[in-house]
Design an enzyme around this catalytic site. Sequence first.
Site, PDB file in Angstrom:
ATOM      1  N   LYS A  58       0.841  -1.208   0.000  1.00 52.10           N
ATOM      2  CA  LYS A  58       0.000   0.000   0.000  1.00 52.10           C
ATOM      3  C   LYS A  58       0.869   1.248   0.000  1.00 52.10           C
ATOM      4  O   LYS A  58       1.436   1.615   1.038  1.00 52.10           O
ATOM      5  CB  LYS A  58      -0.910   0.033   1.231  1.00 52.10           C
ATOM      6  CG  LYS A  58      -2.024   1.061   1.055  1.00 52.10           C
ATOM      7  CD  LYS A  58      -2.546   1.638   2.334  1.00 52.10           C
ATOM      8  CE  LYS A  58      -1.811   2.858   2.791  1.00 52.10           C
ATOM      9  NZ  LYS A  58      -1.848   4.017   1.878  1.00 52.10           N
ATOM     10  N   GLU A  64       9.297   1.337  11.095  1.00 57.62           N
ATOM     11  CA  GLU A  64      10.365   2.325  10.872  1.00 57.62           C
ATOM     12  C   GLU A  64       9.668   3.676  10.938  1.00 57.62           C
ATOM     13  O   GLU A  64       8.896   4.031  10.058  1.00 57.62           O
ATOM     14  CB  GLU A  64      11.015   2.059   9.511  1.00 57.62           C
ATOM     15  CG  GLU A  64      12.394   2.644   9.402  1.00 57.62           C
ATOM     16  CD  GLU A  64      12.358   4.071   8.911  1.00 57.62           C
ATOM     17  OE1 GLU A  64      12.343   4.978   9.772  1.00 57.62           O
ATOM     18  OE2 GLU A  64      12.318   4.281   7.696  1.00 57.62           O
ATOM     19  N   CYS A  79      13.266  10.667   7.388  1.00 54.47           N
ATOM     20  CA  CYS A  79      13.271  10.221   8.793  1.00 54.47           C
ATOM     21  C   CYS A  79      14.684  10.293   9.373  1.00 54.47           C
ATOM     22  O   CYS A  79      14.857  10.359  10.584  1.00 54.47           O
ATOM     23  CB  CYS A  79      12.709   8.825   8.906  1.00 54.47           C
ATOM     24  SG  CYS A  79      13.382   7.695   7.703  1.00 54.47           S
ATOM     25  N   GLU A 132       9.410  15.944  15.243  1.00 56.58           N
ATOM     26  CA  GLU A 132       9.899  15.775  13.872  1.00 56.58           C
ATOM     27  C   GLU A 132       9.233  16.830  12.985  1.00 56.58           C
ATOM     28  O   GLU A 132       8.016  16.805  12.794  1.00 56.58           O
ATOM     29  CB  GLU A 132       9.541  14.367  13.378  1.00 56.58           C
ATOM     30  CG  GLU A 132      10.119  14.061  12.015  1.00 56.58           C
ATOM     31  CD  GLU A 132       9.860  12.617  11.583  1.00 56.58           C
ATOM     32  OE1 GLU A 132       8.740  12.131  11.751  1.00 56.58           O
ATOM     33  OE2 GLU A 132      10.812  11.993  11.073  1.00 56.58           O
TER      34      GLU A 132
HETATM   35  O1  TXE Z   1       2.412   9.648   7.644  1.00 54.43           O
HETATM   36  P1  TXE Z   1       1.491   8.439   8.014  1.00 54.43           P
HETATM   37  P2  TXE Z   1       1.965  10.990   6.910  1.00 54.43           P
HETATM   38  C1  TXE Z   1       6.039  11.587   9.758  1.00 54.43           C
HETATM   39  C2  TXE Z   1       6.404  13.009   9.444  1.00 54.43           C
HETATM   40  C3  TXE Z   1       5.188  13.505   8.739  1.00 54.43           C
HETATM   41  C4  TXE Z   1       4.101  12.796   9.481  1.00 54.43           C
HETATM   42  C5  TXE Z   1       2.824  12.610   8.741  1.00 54.43           C
HETATM   43  O2  TXE Z   1       6.634  13.713  10.624  1.00 54.43           O
HETATM   44  O3  TXE Z   1       5.030  14.886   8.837  1.00 54.43           O
HETATM   45  O4  TXE Z   1       4.657  11.538   9.755  1.00 54.43           O
HETATM   46  O5  TXE Z   1       3.040  11.977   7.483  1.00 54.43           O
HETATM   47  C6  TXE Z   1      -0.597   4.843   6.014  1.00 54.43           C
HETATM   48  N1  TXE Z   1      -3.401   2.222   9.430  1.00 54.43           N
HETATM   49  N2  TXE Z   1       6.532  10.636   8.774  1.00 54.43           N
HETATM   50  O6  TXE Z   1       0.639  11.499   7.317  1.00 54.43           O
HETATM   51  O7  TXE Z   1       0.108   8.912   8.191  1.00 54.43           O
HETATM   52  C7  TXE Z   1      -0.565   5.986   5.042  1.00 54.43           C
HETATM   53  O8  TXE Z   1      -1.601   5.846   4.088  1.00 54.43           O
HETATM   54  C8  TXE Z   1      -2.515   1.782   8.530  1.00 54.43           C
HETATM   55  C9  TXE Z   1       7.771  10.022   9.084  1.00 54.43           C
HETATM   56  O9  TXE Z   1       2.094  10.698   5.488  1.00 54.43           O
HETATM   57  O10 TXE Z   1       2.161   7.692   9.090  1.00 54.43           O
HETATM   58  C10 TXE Z   1       0.810   5.851   4.452  1.00 54.43           C
HETATM   59  O11 TXE Z   1       0.807   4.815   3.459  1.00 54.43           O
HETATM   60  N3  TXE Z   1      -1.846   2.589   7.698  1.00 54.43           N
HETATM   61  C11 TXE Z   1       8.155   9.021   8.116  1.00 54.43           C
HETATM   62  C12 TXE Z   1       1.648   5.406   5.651  1.00 54.43           C
HETATM   63  O12 TXE Z   1       0.706   4.861   6.576  1.00 54.43           O
HETATM   64  C13 TXE Z   1      -2.087   3.900   7.763  1.00 54.43           C
HETATM   65  C14 TXE Z   1       7.557   8.882   6.833  1.00 54.43           C
HETATM   66  C15 TXE Z   1       2.397   6.542   6.347  1.00 54.43           C
HETATM   67  O13 TXE Z   1       1.483   7.579   6.672  1.00 54.43           O
HETATM   68  C16 TXE Z   1      -3.027   4.429   8.689  1.00 54.43           C
HETATM   69  C17 TXE Z   1       6.282   9.532   6.692  1.00 54.43           C
HETATM   70  C18 TXE Z   1      -3.688   3.527   9.536  1.00 54.43           C
HETATM   71  N4  TXE Z   1      -4.571   3.926  10.473  1.00 54.43           N
HETATM   72  C19 TXE Z   1       5.837  10.385   7.640  1.00 54.43           C
HETATM   73  N5  TXE Z   1      -3.044   5.767   8.563  1.00 54.43           N
HETATM   74  C20 TXE Z   1       9.522   8.468   8.188  1.00 54.43           C
HETATM   75  N6  TXE Z   1       9.936   8.035   9.347  1.00 54.43           N
HETATM   76  O14 TXE Z   1      10.203   8.417   7.197  1.00 54.43           O
HETATM   77  C21 TXE Z   1      -2.161   6.092   7.588  1.00 54.43           C
HETATM   78  N7  TXE Z   1      -1.590   4.959   7.097  1.00 54.43           N
END
Ligand code: TXE
Length: 452
Positions: free
Chosen positions: A156, A231, A265, A355
């Site tokens: 996904k 991660e 990250c 972050e």
């Molecule tokens: O991340 P999400 P977002 C951090 C970073 C950023 C913040 C928000 O600070 O500003 O997160 O980013 C899926 N059950 N990082 O909103 O929501 C979603 O569709 C299962 C750090 O994009 O965590 C996407 O595919 N899955 C980071 C994935 O999770 C779910 C990288 C990540 O989305 C879900 C990204 C649920 N309930 C953001 N809700 C890093 N460490 O690199 C969402 N998703």
Amino acid sequence: MPGMTFAVVNPATEETIAQLDEAGVEETDTAVARATEAFPAWRAVAPLDRARLLRRLATLVEEHAEELARIESQNVGKPIGGARAEVAMVAQVFHFYAGAVDKHHGQTIPVAGGVDMTFREPLGVVGLIVPWNFPLNISSWKLGPALACGNTVVLKPAELTPLSALRLAELVLQAGIPEGVVNVVTGPGRVVGQRLVEHHDIAKIGFTGSTEVGRSVMQGAAGTIKRVTLELGGKSANVIFADADLEQAAASAPYAVFDNAGQDCCARSRILVERSVYDRFVELLVGATRKVMVGDPQDEASEMGPLISAQHREKVASFVDGQPLFRGDVPDGPGFWFPCTLVEASNDDRVAREEVFGPVAALIPFADEEEAIRVANDTPYGLSGSIWTENGARALRVARALESGVISVNSNTSVRPSTPFGGFKQSGFGRELGMYALDGYSELKNVFMATS
Ligand code: TXE
């Protein structure tokens, strides 16, 4: 969901570049069923044949590198040069796991009365949930070991950046990997992601994303005692000692935060500097930050593009109040631009604790080695970090003392196909890349056979 679509936007132009069908629970279940059906045959593929298929996929990624880099650059707003480097790593990752298929061994263990042996068994169908910052790269880090171990996959991608994963799925079939082994489902995290997390036929979730969603993945996985690799976020320190090569450390520091517009990250978003060289370092850092080329991602000279969305830009902006130490320029016109920003901070400030996931670096002075270690570790996160010093013993001493999974000395690099990557503390657990990732995509089975 039948009839539902969503728009995919280029963050540098704000133009819609694709309109895709939005999957819901039903489509997710169909993908899981396809992966379940494909599993017995895929696990039975002879190791060297599975390796050959992965090798072919790696080669196809190389042959389509420019196309994939353009897709990634347009969908994420990445400078084309960086996107090319990422696609090159995707190919290297598949090459690595092609070579790893027949090198992830079991053991024989001396016991009384017979022979004891261990096997690495595939888990079954694994759900891979990927964020928008490095869509193709992070997909490959999970797909490589998952497929090498004989699992089938439902992937996904993030809603904002699904295009490269969809193209990769076509290359997977072109490589000869059978239908149903890799399934890509595009839809919202709280629907598709959540369904994968709770689904009875999914054996494991490989997740990269926010710590907040990671927490909910862990909770949701508890219902079926699913395996999870998480991660998550980071707030990494770049620790500059007075005895470092300051010119080199300062020239490198901007790219450790502003690469990928800070949406990384591993971003070293806290720059800790020994007080005795603080003023000199700040001067060098401002000079180096001024040189970061911010502009059209399609321009070969660009080093930093826009943020991923308007909403994300608002979040990033909320971290900067007042006049920063330095604020760079951004292009006029459309695009979710945010300038390279340096702020002076204490480690208790919000900008040093949360972050930011944008091009904002917090400069924090420290008195000595002991304080540097204490401040660097004073965070709930523990993903990466850097140490700059010409003193080898200090470098190793501090590297061992930092509560962090990935550390570099006199460098700001974090990822290589063959080395483990992952976090301490609330940056998650489990390791990606290298031979270590294979442990997370297989079960260890112990078999005792009596010989008496
Ligand atoms: O991340 P999400 P977002 C951090 C970073 C950023 C913040 C928000 O600070 O500003 O997160 O980013 C899926 N059950 N990082 O909103 O929501 C979603 O569709 C299962 C750090 O994009 O965590 C996407 O595919 N899955 C980071 C994935 O999770 C779910 C990288 C990540 O989305 C879900 C990204 C649920 N309930 C953001 N809700 C890093 N460490 O690199 C969402 N998703």
